[in-house]
Design a protein around this motif. Structure first.
Motif, PDB file in Angstrom:
ATOM      1  N   GLY A 119       0.845  -1.191   0.000  1.00  0.00           N
ATOM      2  CA  GLY A 119       0.000   0.000   0.000  1.00  0.00           C
ATOM      3  C   GLY A 119       0.871   1.227   0.000  1.00  0.00           C
ATOM      4  N   CYS A 120       0.290   2.362  -0.379  1.00  0.00           N
ATOM      5  CA  CYS A 120       1.103   3.577  -0.475  1.00  0.00           C
ATOM      6  C   CYS A 120       0.230   4.808  -0.299  1.00  0.00           C
ATOM      7  N   ALA A 121       0.759   5.789   0.410  1.00  0.00           N
ATOM      8  CA  ALA A 121       0.120   7.094   0.488  1.00  0.00           C
ATOM      9  C   ALA A 121       0.148   7.747  -0.907  1.00  0.00           C
ATOM     10  N   PRO A 122      -0.718   8.729  -1.151  1.00  0.00           N
ATOM     11  CA  PRO A 122      -1.562   9.384  -0.164  1.00  0.00           C
ATOM     12  C   PRO A 122      -2.877   8.652   0.080  1.00  0.00           C
ATOM     13  N   ASP A 123      -3.280   8.625   1.347  1.00  0.00           N
ATOM     14  CA  ASP A 123      -4.594   8.091   1.688  1.00  0.00           C
ATOM     15  C   ASP A 123      -5.605   9.207   1.965  1.00  0.00           C
ATOM     16  N   THR A 124      -5.172  10.453   1.740  1.00  0.00           N
ATOM     17  CA  THR A 124      -6.086  11.588   1.886  1.00  0.00           C
ATOM     18  C   THR A 124      -7.307  11.447   0.984  1.00  0.00           C
ATOM     19  N   VAL A 125      -7.146  10.767  -0.156  1.00  0.00           N
ATOM     20  CA  VAL A 125      -8.267  10.605  -1.091  1.00  0.00           C
ATOM     21  C   VAL A 125      -9.355   9.697  -0.529  1.00  0.00           C
ATOM     22  N   LEU A 126      -9.098   9.051   0.609  1.00  0.00           N
ATOM     23  CA  LEU A 126     -10.103   8.193   1.227  1.00  0.00           C
ATOM     24  C   LEU A 126     -10.992   8.959   2.205  1.00  0.00           C
ATOM     25  N   GLY A 127     -10.667  10.231   2.430  1.00  0.00           N
ATOM     26  CA  GLY A 127     -11.450  11.046   3.339  1.00  0.00           C
ATOM     27  C   GLY A 127     -12.735  11.546   2.695  1.00  0.00           C
ATOM     28  N   THR A 128     -13.507  12.319   3.460  1.00  0.00           N
ATOM     29  CA  THR A 128     -14.828  12.748   2.996  1.00  0.00           C
ATOM     30  C   THR A 128     -14.764  13.774   1.874  1.00  0.00           C
ATOM     31  N   GLN A 131     -13.878  11.824  -1.586  1.00  0.00           N
ATOM     32  CA  GLN A 131     -14.888  10.778  -1.782  1.00  0.00           C
ATOM     33  C   GLN A 131     -16.288  11.361  -2.006  1.00  0.00           C
ATOM     34  N   THR A 132     -16.624  12.464  -1.355  1.00  0.00           N
ATOM     35  CA  THR A 132     -17.907  13.124  -1.628  1.00  0.00           C
ATOM     36  C   THR A 132     -17.926  13.668  -3.052  1.00  0.00           C
ATOM     37  N   ALA A 133     -16.788  14.232  -3.499  1.00  0.00           N
ATOM     38  CA  ALA A 133     -16.697  14.706  -4.882  1.00  0.00           C
ATOM     39  C   ALA A 133     -16.822  13.542  -5.858  1.00  0.00           C
ATOM     40  N   ARG A 134     -16.188  12.438  -5.539  1.00  0.00           N
ATOM     41  CA  ARG A 134     -16.296  11.279  -6.433  1.00  0.00           C
ATOM     42  C   ARG A 134     -17.741  10.794  -6.523  1.00  0.00           C
ATOM     43  N   TRP A 285     -23.880  28.054  -7.401  1.00  0.00           N
ATOM     44  CA  TRP A 285     -23.012  27.250  -6.548  1.00  0.00           C
ATOM     45  C   TRP A 285     -23.752  26.832  -5.284  1.00  0.00           C
ATOM     46  N   ARG A 286     -23.630  25.552  -4.916  1.00  0.00           N
ATOM     47  CA  ARG A 286     -24.218  25.076  -3.668  1.00  0.00           C
ATOM     48  C   ARG A 286     -23.284  24.060  -3.016  1.00  0.00           C
ATOM     49  N   LEU A 287     -23.357  24.026  -1.709  1.00  0.00           N
ATOM     50  CA  LEU A 287     -22.538  23.105  -0.928  1.00  0.00           C
ATOM     51  C   LEU A 287     -23.186  21.730  -0.908  1.00  0.00           C
ATOM     52  N   LEU A 288     -22.417  20.708  -1.232  1.00  0.00           N
ATOM     53  CA  LEU A 288     -22.943  19.342  -1.181  1.00  0.00           C
ATOM     54  C   LEU A 288     -22.748  18.762   0.217  1.00  0.00           C
ATOM     55  N   PRO A 289     -23.721  18.034   0.721  1.00  0.00           N
ATOM     56  CA  PRO A 289     -23.538  17.394   2.029  1.00  0.00           C
ATOM     57  C   PRO A 289     -22.493  16.286   1.943  1.00  0.00           C
ATOM     58  N   VAL A 290     -21.813  16.035   3.038  1.00  0.00           N
ATOM     59  CA  VAL A 290     -20.859  14.930   3.101  1.00  0.00           C
ATOM     60  C   VAL A 290     -21.613  13.629   2.863  1.00  0.00           C
ATOM     61  N   SER A 291     -21.146  12.838   1.893  1.00  0.00           N
ATOM     62  CA  SER A 291     -21.900  11.644   1.509  1.00  0.00           C
ATOM     63  C   SER A 291     -21.050  10.390   1.368  1.00  0.00           C
ATOM     64  N   ALA A 292     -19.728  10.511   1.520  1.00  0.00           N
ATOM     65  CA  ALA A 292     -18.861   9.347   1.337  1.00  0.00           C
ATOM     66  C   ALA A 292     -17.522   9.605   2.018  1.00  0.00           C
ATOM     67  N   GLY A 293     -16.768   8.525   2.240  1.00  0.00           N
ATOM     68  CA  GLY A 293     -15.423   8.645   2.781  1.00  0.00           C
ATOM     69  C   GLY A 293     -15.327   8.349   4.267  1.00  0.00           C
ATOM     70  N   TYR A 294     -14.087   8.198   4.732  1.00  0.00           N
ATOM     71  CA  TYR A 294     -13.825   7.998   6.152  1.00  0.00           C
ATOM     72  C   TYR A 294     -13.913   9.344   6.870  1.00  0.00           C
ATOM     73  N   ARG A 295     -14.804   9.445   7.845  1.00  0.00           N
ATOM     74  CA  ARG A 295     -14.918  10.666   8.641  1.00  0.00           C
ATOM     75  C   ARG A 295     -13.741  10.783   9.613  1.00  0.00           C
ATOM     76  N   PRO A 355     -17.742   4.100   1.260  1.00  0.00           N
ATOM     77  CA  PRO A 355     -19.005   4.573   1.824  1.00  0.00           C
ATOM     78  C   PRO A 355     -18.754   5.443   3.044  1.00  0.00           C
ATOM     79  N   LEU A 356     -19.714   6.273   3.393  1.00  0.00           N
ATOM     80  CA  LEU A 356     -19.554   7.146   4.553  1.00  0.00           C
ATOM     81  C   LEU A 356     -19.358   6.274   5.795  1.00  0.00           C
ATOM     82  N   THR A 357     -18.173   6.398   6.407  1.00  0.00           N
ATOM     83  CA  THR A 357     -17.753   5.475   7.461  1.00  0.00           C
ATOM     84  C   THR A 357     -17.265   6.269   8.671  1.00  0.00           C
TER      85      THR A 357
END
Length: 357
Positions: A119-128, A131-134, A285-295, A355-357
């Motif tokens: 495994g390898c960093a960055p793992d920042t892409v696993l955050g909310t 992942q919410t953008a994805r 422009w509107r803010l999207l609610p957090v919907s995915a990723g590790y909180r 998934p939102l975790t």
């Protein structure tokens, strides 16, 4: 089954503190040992954490270590990883996977032959944030993605880092240091890259350290310190990348994704969270609610994700993904040198969403 993954850290420098803070909060990961070329530094960390201080050789051979977390400088990434793999250990490393593409390939080939995981960093892409953008892209909120921009501008890490030498040696520079966050996010959002066109420059041959006991000392610059380019994704989307240690500041979004039906502002991929904003065609422009990723994630969450990945499946922050990202970056530097487009030969699977975790 049900037992935490026992990890040993090699490299007790500045970044290790963030990993240690994350591991303290994880039930699936347990720190058992620390090693560093500076024995006093590893001893101090080990005492604070209540674990053993070992040499690197002792740590990679230790039967109580299941996975080696490799937090050494980029030039040492491949050597430490290969030593751990030879001892039958799984490996999770800081980015980049290795200082050269050949070394990165050697690490993956050795792991395949040994039957261990990388495994390898960055793992920042696993955050909310990412992942919410994805999820917004996967749900079709921007329509078919057409283009993206990724921008990172700073006057240089020597202003704050007490030992910035490695940032300006092969394996460093703004692209190989900060680019992994941005390119990994772009691949996560838009898929693998098939070719690049790049350009690069540098403004000066030395940098002056601005803090710590070496303040006022100069370090040589052996890499380009401003890199820009265009990535052509296999999906057809085009991403424009700017990575700089030469400029002062920017008001540009860290990442924007543009599609036929909308545009998306993606938060800083060097962080785990942040606001995701959507502008749909004909809307505002509107803010999207957090919907995915590790909180509430921190550096090292990729180790926990690896621990939870079933045998035979790639972890989300995989060596294959890191290898592809490294090839994209080295192709950009090759293109900058030659002035011609460069094909990216590797492909990687886009990791499954979190998934939102």
């Amino acid at each position: 089954m049900g037992e935490p993954l026992r990890v040993g850290i090699v490299g007790a420098g500045a970044i290790s503190g963030q990993y240690l803070a994350t591991f303290e909060r994880l039930e699936t990961v347990r720190l058992v040992a620390v090693a560093d070329r500076d024995a006093a530094r590893s001893a101090a960390v080990a005492q604070r954490q209540g674990v053993r201080a070992l040499t690197v050789d002792e740590l990679v051979a230790d039967p109580e270590v299941d996975l080696v977390v490799n937090l050494t400088v980029p030039a040492a990434h491949a050597d430490v990883a290969l030593r751990a793999i030879a001892a039958g250990k799984d490996v999770y490393g800081e980015k980049p996977l290795a200082a050269t593409l050949a070394d990165a390939r050697a690490v993956l080939d050795a792991a395949d032959a040994a039957g261990v995981r990388v495994g390898c960093a960055p793992d920042t892409v696993l955050g909310t944030g990412v992942q919410t953008a994805r999820r917004a892209i996967d749900d079709g909120l921007v329509g078919t993605p057409v283009a993206a921009t990724a921008t990172m501008v700073t006057p240089g890490h020597e202003r704050w880092h007490p030992d910035p030498d490695f940032y300006y040696q092969p394996g460093g520079g703004p692209l190989l240091d900060m680019g992994p966050y941005y390119v990994t996010a772009l691949v996560t959002l838009l898929g693998p890259v098939e070719s690049v066109v790049g350009a690069a420059s540098h403004t000066r041959g030395t940098r002056t350290i601005g803090s710590g006991p070496r303040a006022g000392q100069t370090v040589p610059v052996a890499v380009d310190t401003h890199v820009t380019g265009v990535l052509r994704h296999a999906s057809g989307a085009l991403s424009t990348l700017v990575m700089s240690f030469d400029a002062v500041a920017t008001r540009a979004s860290s990442i924007e994704v543009h599609g036929e039906a909308g545009s998306l502002v993606v938060p800083d991929p060097n962080q785990f969270d942040g606001d995701v904003r959507l502008h749909e065609l004909g809307g505002e422009w509107r803010l999207l609610p957090v919907s995915a990723g590790y909180r509430d994630a921190g550096r090292g969450i990729g180790v926990a994700d690896l621990a939870a990945t079933p045998d035979g499946e790639l972890p989300r922050a995989s060596g294959d993904l890191a290898h592809h990202v490294l090839e994209v970056m080295t192709a950009l530097l090759s293109s900058a040198e030659s002035g011609a487009a460069v094909a990216v030969e590797s492909r990687c699977a886009v990791p499954p969403p979190v998934p939102l975790t």
